[in-house]
Design an enzyme around this catalytic site. Sequence first.
Site, PDB file in Angstrom:
ATOM      1  N   THR A  56       4.436  -1.377  -2.267  1.00  0.00           N
ATOM      2  CA  THR A  56       4.329  -0.452  -3.405  1.00  0.00           C
ATOM      3  C   THR A  56       3.306   0.649  -3.121  1.00  0.00           C
ATOM      4  OG1 THR A  56       2.711  -1.864  -4.493  1.00  0.00           O
ATOM      5  CG2 THR A  56       5.011  -2.198  -5.101  1.00  0.00           C
ATOM      6  N   ASP A  90      -0.672 -11.915 -10.766  1.00  0.00           N
ATOM      7  CA  ASP A  90       0.057 -12.046 -12.029  1.00  0.00           C
ATOM      8  C   ASP A  90       0.525 -10.686 -12.564  1.00  0.00           C
ATOM      9  OD1 ASP A  90      -0.354 -14.777 -11.939  1.00  0.00           O
ATOM     10  OD2 ASP A  90      -2.297 -14.610 -12.927  1.00  0.00           O
TER      11      ASP A  90
HETATM   12  N1  LIG Z   1       0.321   0.327  -4.708  1.00  0.00           N
HETATM   13  C1  LIG Z   1      -0.365   0.073  -5.822  1.00  0.00           C
HETATM   14  N2  LIG Z   1      -1.469   0.768  -6.120  1.00  0.00           N
HETATM   15  C2  LIG Z   1      -2.199   0.494  -7.218  1.00  0.00           C
HETATM   16  N3  LIG Z   1      -1.876  -0.491  -8.102  1.00  0.00           N
HETATM   17  C3  LIG Z   1      -0.789  -1.221  -7.856  1.00  0.00           C
HETATM   18  C4  LIG Z   1       0.023  -0.991  -6.700  1.00  0.00           C
HETATM   19  N4  LIG Z   1       1.046  -1.880  -6.708  1.00  0.00           N
HETATM   20  C5  LIG Z   1       0.885  -2.629  -7.817  1.00  0.00           C
HETATM   21  N5  LIG Z   1      -0.202  -2.253  -8.499  1.00  0.00           N
HETATM   22  C6  LIG Z   1      -0.755  -2.818  -9.742  1.00  0.00           C
HETATM   23  O1  LIG Z   1      -1.872  -3.632  -9.438  1.00  0.00           O
HETATM   24  C7  LIG Z   1      -2.075  -4.530 -10.517  1.00  0.00           C
HETATM   25  C8  LIG Z   1      -2.771  -5.782 -10.042  1.00  0.00           C
HETATM   26  O2  LIG Z   1      -2.047  -6.355  -9.011  1.00  0.00           O
HETATM   27  P1  LIG Z   1      -1.850  -7.902  -8.735  1.00  0.00           P
HETATM   28  O3  LIG Z   1      -1.444  -8.614  -9.953  1.00  0.00           O
HETATM   29  O4  LIG Z   1      -0.950  -7.972  -7.564  1.00  0.00           O
HETATM   30  O5  LIG Z   1      -3.287  -8.361  -8.243  1.00  0.00           O
HETATM   31  P2  LIG Z   1      -4.575  -8.903  -8.988  1.00  0.00           P
HETATM   32  O6  LIG Z   1      -4.794  -8.189 -10.247  1.00  0.00           O
HETATM   33  O7  LIG Z   1      -5.655  -8.875  -8.013  1.00  0.00           O
HETATM   34  O8  LIG Z   1      -4.154 -10.400  -9.275  1.00  0.00           O
HETATM   35  P3  LIG Z   1      -4.070 -11.238 -10.638  1.00  0.00           P
HETATM   36  O9  LIG Z   1      -3.192 -10.415 -11.562  1.00  0.00           O
HETATM   37  O10 LIG Z   1      -3.486 -12.525 -10.244  1.00  0.00           O
HETATM   38  O11 LIG Z   1      -5.472 -11.358 -11.132  1.00  0.00           O
HETATM   39  C9  LIG Z   1      -0.702  -4.824 -11.065  1.00  0.00           C
HETATM   40  O12 LIG Z   1      -0.730  -4.775 -12.461  1.00  0.00           O
HETATM   41  C10 LIG Z   1       0.188  -3.728 -10.488  1.00  0.00           C
HETATM   42  O13 LIG Z   1       0.841  -3.001 -11.506  1.00  0.00           O
END
Ligand SMILES: Nc1ncnc2c1ncn2[C@@H]1O[C@H](COP(=O)(O)OP(=O)(O)OP(=O)(O)O)[C@@H](O)[C@H]1O
Length: 283
Positions: free
Chosen positions: A177, A205
Amino acid sequence: MDRPGRLLLLSELCVRNVAYDVALSRFLLTWKRRVSSPMYRPFRPSLSRSVPVSEIISVREEDEESGSRRKDDGSWKKIKDGDGTDCRKSFTVSYVERCRQHRWRCAEVTFTCTEGALCQTWVSSIREQLASISSRPRSLLVYINPYGGKRQAKHIFEQKVAPLFAQAGISTHVIVTDYANHARDHLRTDAEINKFDGVVCVGGDGMFSEIIHGLVWRTQIDCGVDPNCPDETLSPCSLRIGIIPAGSTDCICFATVGTNDPITSALHIIVGQSQSPSTAAHH
Ligand SMILES: Nc1ncnc2c1ncn2[C@@H]1O[C@H](COP(=O)(O)OP(=O)(O)OP(=O)(O)O)[C@@H](O)[C@H]1O
């Protein structure tokens, strides 16, 4: 009608030069040490092992002469030695091994046959059984969030997951992404979802939430349902979602598989395990 427990194959094969009775039915692969074997030693543990066919990841032919792993393209090719005799007589079965704390690992056992033709029969019979398991995915659409958790998602997928998918004969279309909601928007409009047996989310998540929103939306549009109308009955989504944990908390992965471990999740996806969680819609 074919009985599920009926033996498909039964042969005397060797595992590390020890003779075993090896049996294959539609559900089980079993190898049992022969007590009459001259190599039999009474203090060796575990005389018999069984693996459900549903938990076999792959079977590959080995080149006995060199002992090296050959590139396995699913076809059987006879390898001739100097005398013109068939020298490929071993095959290796990879299967799921359950470890502590709900972790799964990939274990292997190599069987040696007396003849190449017998080896060929075993390899093709096991492959036939694997091909008949309809719940296994053959083609997956993978979304990787490179910024989730410790920013290791791409590395985790490439190093730990992709090799297992390749070994199991699963093809993947991978999208890394570029921005938040990229996966959701792609699923809503552009993704050719009919080409795939499932969608894999490599992230946390938040990423899972994006994918479920995108898929639910897309399913309604494809079924002629207005997703913005609270009076509409939503159509169920037939594509399954697999989660490779690569976020910060990964609660949904833990709640479904029992651990946050990319290899365990990859193996669950490969064998086609699924759960049907309830999803609530809020308009
Ligand atoms: N390329 C990107 N750049 C920035 N944000 C992104 C990208 N791809 C996805 N996201 C967003 O990043 C957010 C957080 O991602 P992700 O859920 O994978 O990881 P996390 O927040 O570290 O984990 P968790 O939700 O388990 O705590 C998601 O809500 C998603 O919409």
